[in-house]
Design a protein around this motif. Structure first.
Motif, mmCIF file in Angstrom:
data_model
loop_
_atom_site.group_PDB
_atom_site.id
_atom_site.type_symbol
_atom_site.label_atom_id
_atom_site.label_comp_id
_atom_site.label_asym_id
_atom_site.label_seq_id
_atom_site.Cartn_x
_atom_site.Cartn_y
_atom_site.Cartn_z
ATOM 1 N N UNK A 23 0.873 -1.180 0.000
ATOM 2 C CA UNK A 23 0.000 0.000 0.000
ATOM 3 C C UNK A 23 0.905 1.224 0.000
ATOM 4 N N UNK A 24 0.977 1.904 -1.133
ATOM 5 C CA UNK A 24 1.925 2.987 -1.373
ATOM 6 C C UNK A 24 3.341 2.427 -1.154
ATOM 7 N N UNK A 25 3.965 2.674 -0.006
ATOM 8 C CA UNK A 25 5.297 2.123 0.280
ATOM 9 C C UNK A 25 5.259 1.053 1.361
ATOM 10 N N UNK A 26 4.070 0.710 1.836
ATOM 11 C CA UNK A 26 3.939 -0.157 2.999
ATOM 12 C C UNK A 26 3.639 -1.600 2.602
ATOM 13 N N UNK A 27 4.563 -2.540 2.840
ATOM 14 C CA UNK A 27 4.362 -3.923 2.410
ATOM 15 C C UNK A 27 3.572 -4.764 3.413
ATOM 16 N N UNK A 28 2.864 -5.739 2.887
ATOM 17 C CA UNK A 28 2.136 -6.701 3.722
ATOM 18 C C UNK A 28 3.116 -7.514 4.570
ATOM 19 N N UNK A 29 4.173 -7.999 3.920
ATOM 20 C CA UNK A 29 5.166 -8.849 4.582
ATOM 21 C C UNK A 29 6.283 -7.945 5.115
ATOM 22 N N UNK A 44 8.826 -13.936 -4.108
ATOM 23 C CA UNK A 44 7.789 -13.228 -4.868
ATOM 24 C C UNK A 44 6.551 -13.121 -3.985
ATOM 25 N N UNK A 45 6.137 -11.897 -3.683
ATOM 26 C CA UNK A 45 4.885 -11.658 -2.970
ATOM 27 C C UNK A 45 3.781 -11.469 -4.004
ATOM 28 N N UNK A 46 2.703 -12.231 -3.896
ATOM 29 C CA UNK A 46 1.622 -12.161 -4.875
ATOM 30 C C UNK A 46 0.363 -11.585 -4.231
ATOM 31 N N UNK A 47 -0.576 -11.242 -5.094
ATOM 32 C CA UNK A 47 -1.886 -10.790 -4.636
ATOM 33 C C UNK A 47 -2.967 -11.586 -5.343
#
Length: 296
Positions: A23-29, A44-47
């Motif tokens: 989210x903008x510069x904020x990663x889930x992981x 690889x982080x997927x959605x």
């Protein structure tokens, strides 16, 4: 660069409900991808659809797995799923075990969530409270889509009702009838380490007074949410992370099920604000080393 996490196959990180890449510069992981890459891992982080059934999400994941294999030249992937991402990964592995070397469930509701059961009873979809909750989830998802900067694929479908039902104990029991790979034979036990050539692992945490409500969690609103959600648990009262029960999380080789981590701490959220003595990033690094040692 260190190669201690250089697994044979890429690590593919699959998010849970309302999941995202960035989210903008904020990663889930948060802090996890960078820690693994510094140690030689291909990550690889997927959605997938933030709000949909585990089966629909799983089909979307299979498409992305094949893209990753084409891009990297690898023969398989290692799937690591958080929350509903674990069910999504399990589906993909069950349907195409030839593409998956391992599945790791991180706080996955592999026997359903008592929180989802509570919401189904007290916030039914045909009542005002249920419609209000559905509208709130729709708005959250819409806002997150506007802020998403890490995903460049096609528009993902949304079905809030299907998402909810996929996480109830009844919904997951039905899912497990079709995709039982890695599940324990007995409640609270361990499942088989390998099925159809795919290795299965899991870990999870529980809320621990004096630990998970201390440290940097004092400043983390998601921890307060988890402590509130934990009140809905009956079967695993006092043995949950706020959203998933300790024994419900078991899949394959159980690495641990009582880490001092709530449901968000376990992926180093929010902003690395976790409880006293918690080291969620270390768990991912150690697991990559475990996968490397296993030859996958």
């Amino acid at each position: 660069m260190s190669q201690q996490c250089a697994t044979r196959y890429p690590l593919v990180l699959v998010p849970g409900m309302l999941g995202f890449i960035r989210l903008v510069l904020y990663p889930y992981w948060y802090g996890i991808v960078s820690a693994l890459r510094r140690r030689g891992a291909v990550v690889v982080a997927v959605k997938v659809s933030p709000l949909h059934s585990s089966e629909v999400r799983g089909e979307q994941l299979l498409v992305q797995i094949q893209d990753i294999l084409r891009q990297t030249g690898a023969g398989k992937v290692n799937l690591i799923g958080h929350s509903q991402g674990a069910l999504t990964a399990r589906y993909a592995a069950a349907r195409r075990p030839d593409l998956v070397a391992s599945v790791t469930s991180v706080a996955g509701p592999n026997h359903g969530s008592e929180l989802a059961d509570y919401l189904r009873i007290h916030y039914p979809s045909d009542r005002a409270k249920g419609r209000l909750l559905k509208a709130l989830l729709w708005l959250i998802n819409a806002l997150m889509n506007l802020l998403e900067t890490g995903y460049r694929g096609p528009k993902l479908p949304v079905d809030i009702q299907a998402s909810h039902e996929s996480l109830t104990t009844t919904g997951v029991a039905l899912f497990n009838e079709h995709y039982p790979q890695g599940l324990p034979d007995t409640w609270g036990g361990q499942g088989p380490e390998e099925v159809d050539g795919v290795r299965y692992y899991s870990w999870s945490g529980i809320l621990q007074p004096g630990r998970t409500d201390r440290g940097r969690n004092l400043f983390d609103g998601t921890n307060r949410s988890c402590r509130l959600f934990a009140r809905t648990f009956v079967r695993e009262a006092g043995q949950c992370d706020g959203m998933v029960g300790r024994f419900s999380s078991h899949l394959g080789t159980v690495i641990g099920d009582d880490y001092p981590l709530d449901h968000f701490d376990i992926v180093n959220q929010s902003l690395g604000l976790v409880g006293r003595g918690a080291e969620p990033v270390r768990l991912f690094v150690e697991h990559a080393q475990r996968l490397k040692a296993a030859g996958v």
